[in-house]
Design an enzyme around this catalytic site. Sequence first.
Site, mmCIF file in Angstrom:
data_model
loop_
_atom_site.group_PDB
_atom_site.id
_atom_site.type_symbol
_atom_site.label_atom_id
_atom_site.label_comp_id
_atom_site.label_asym_id
_atom_site.label_seq_id
_atom_site.Cartn_x
_atom_site.Cartn_y
_atom_site.Cartn_z
ATOM 1 N N HIS A 180 11.249 -4.424 -10.451
ATOM 2 C CA HIS A 180 10.968 -4.637 -9.037
ATOM 3 C C HIS A 180 10.975 -3.278 -8.348
ATOM 4 O O HIS A 180 11.954 -2.537 -8.423
ATOM 5 C CB HIS A 180 12.024 -5.562 -8.424
ATOM 6 C CG HIS A 180 11.609 -6.177 -7.125
ATOM 7 N ND1 HIS A 180 11.426 -5.443 -5.972
ATOM 8 C CD2 HIS A 180 11.344 -7.472 -6.779
ATOM 9 C CE1 HIS A 180 11.076 -6.249 -4.983
ATOM 10 N NE2 HIS A 180 11.007 -7.486 -5.446
ATOM 11 N N HIS A 181 9.876 -2.978 -7.662
ATOM 12 C CA HIS A 181 9.712 -1.635 -7.104
ATOM 13 C C HIS A 181 10.774 -1.301 -6.063
ATOM 14 O O HIS A 181 11.057 -0.114 -5.804
ATOM 15 C CB HIS A 181 8.313 -1.483 -6.502
ATOM 16 C CG HIS A 181 7.760 -0.097 -6.584
ATOM 17 N ND1 HIS A 181 8.524 1.030 -6.381
ATOM 18 C CD2 HIS A 181 6.507 0.363 -6.855
ATOM 19 C CE1 HIS A 181 7.769 2.114 -6.515
ATOM 20 N NE2 HIS A 181 6.547 1.736 -6.815
ATOM 21 N N SER A 182 11.384 -2.302 -5.446
ATOM 22 C CA SER A 182 12.421 -2.024 -4.457
ATOM 23 C C SER A 182 13.627 -1.327 -5.074
ATOM 24 O O SER A 182 14.392 -0.668 -4.373
ATOM 25 C CB SER A 182 12.876 -3.322 -3.773
ATOM 26 O OG SER A 182 11.833 -3.897 -3.027
#
Length: 479
Positions: free
Chosen positions: A160-162
């Site tokens: 997840h890029h977050s």
Amino acid sequence: MEETNVKLSVPLSEDVIKLSALDQQIMRFYAKAVFIFERDSSKTSIDIVHHLKQGLAVTLSEIPDLAATIAPVPNSHRKDLELRIGPNSGVPFKVVDQTKQESWVYGTYPDLAAKHFPTSDIPHDILFIPQPQPSADGLPAAFLQVNIIDGGVIIAISWHHSVCDARGISILIDAWARHTATSLANGKPDLPATPAEGSRDRWRLDHGLREVTIDQLPEYTIDSSAREDPSGSYLLDRENPVTVPYSVSTWYFSASSLKALRDALAQVENDESTQFTKVEAVSALVWKHMSIARQLDRSNPDGSSLFTTRLDFRARTKPPFPDTFIGNINEPTARVRLPIAEICRASTPESLTTLAEAVRAATENTTEQSMRTLIGLVNDAPAVTDVAWKYNYFPGPDLGVTDISNIDAMKKNWGAGLGTPTCVRSYSRETGLLYLFPQDDDGGFEIQVQCEVEAVERLKADETFTRYCEFKRASAYNA
């Protein structure tokens, strides 16, 4: 087929990892990458999988962020997320022996190598763990699938890029490779290392400038609907797939061709001390020649094209962040807009130098002050996801660069049976991006671009473009 949850080798108690303002604003999607290995006969696939798990468990103890659950912050009205960690935290880990699956019709390792590893042609849910749907409990920060094929191993990673940027995931990959190699050699991995000072200092990216207006970042917008998912969940952004026909093509720049390109531009500058970097030179070459191949000067003669490239701000802040910092620190992008008529001017060393100078100026002018401006805008927005990009990527005229050529993924030895990866690829089909992939041992690297099918054919016939880069393969979509 085996599916399990690889937990930290040293479990942690319940805790919450607070995400920074840049983590909150970044695109909310699962980035995906594949690492392809030629397997030798020194270790069985069972041995390799066992030691991959052993190495991963230690790695997650060093970098627990990627073993967390990403979930909404309770009672937040700004769509904030957080990372939750606990004694049972881990990474979903699936092993698939593709040699026994009827769905695997893509051949052996030599077959894939002969076709230059067409991984994007393999359906997602064969190569990767299927992406979970958002739930009230959140989503895994990362998940992994190990694919055993005849003569090779393909590791498919989703994160997840977050949680982190590409540099952050490369830190996990480097540690995983190191611990796996040790486990294969000694029968067990080392103990977890203590993270370097500053590696977890996400809080430093919460402090932005005050009273920032959108006019200070004209290529961004404040729009509550721009990223909103129809499901109502804000764990993932709305998908915006390209619906028109397009092609994803792969090309290779050798070390000698990169030198030749840089030397050609340096002659225009007449000053070798200011020679353009590989990335500046390649960006200029692709921006010009792909725009010409797409015939943008015919379809939009009076228009302009925006060039964007993500920067690693770790060394650009005062004090600098360590290279081992886990988190997102690559926004805002460096940006420069030029008239299409200028970009599509006949390709000469002089006209390429004009573009390379524009790219260099954009990167030099994107400073820590720029980053603090974006953070201030995010902090003042009604919701963190209201800050969105206002780019017009493919099929529009704008071009974005994601440069991971300085990541050493191709040089990391995973130990007996695996060795170093023979291929590293992004699986994401993000709109309008030019990917610069990790350098190989010889100093060259592959690139991947998205454009019209007919534009690829024009690039293949472009003598100036192909003087510097070699066509490898292309796949067509939505045909």
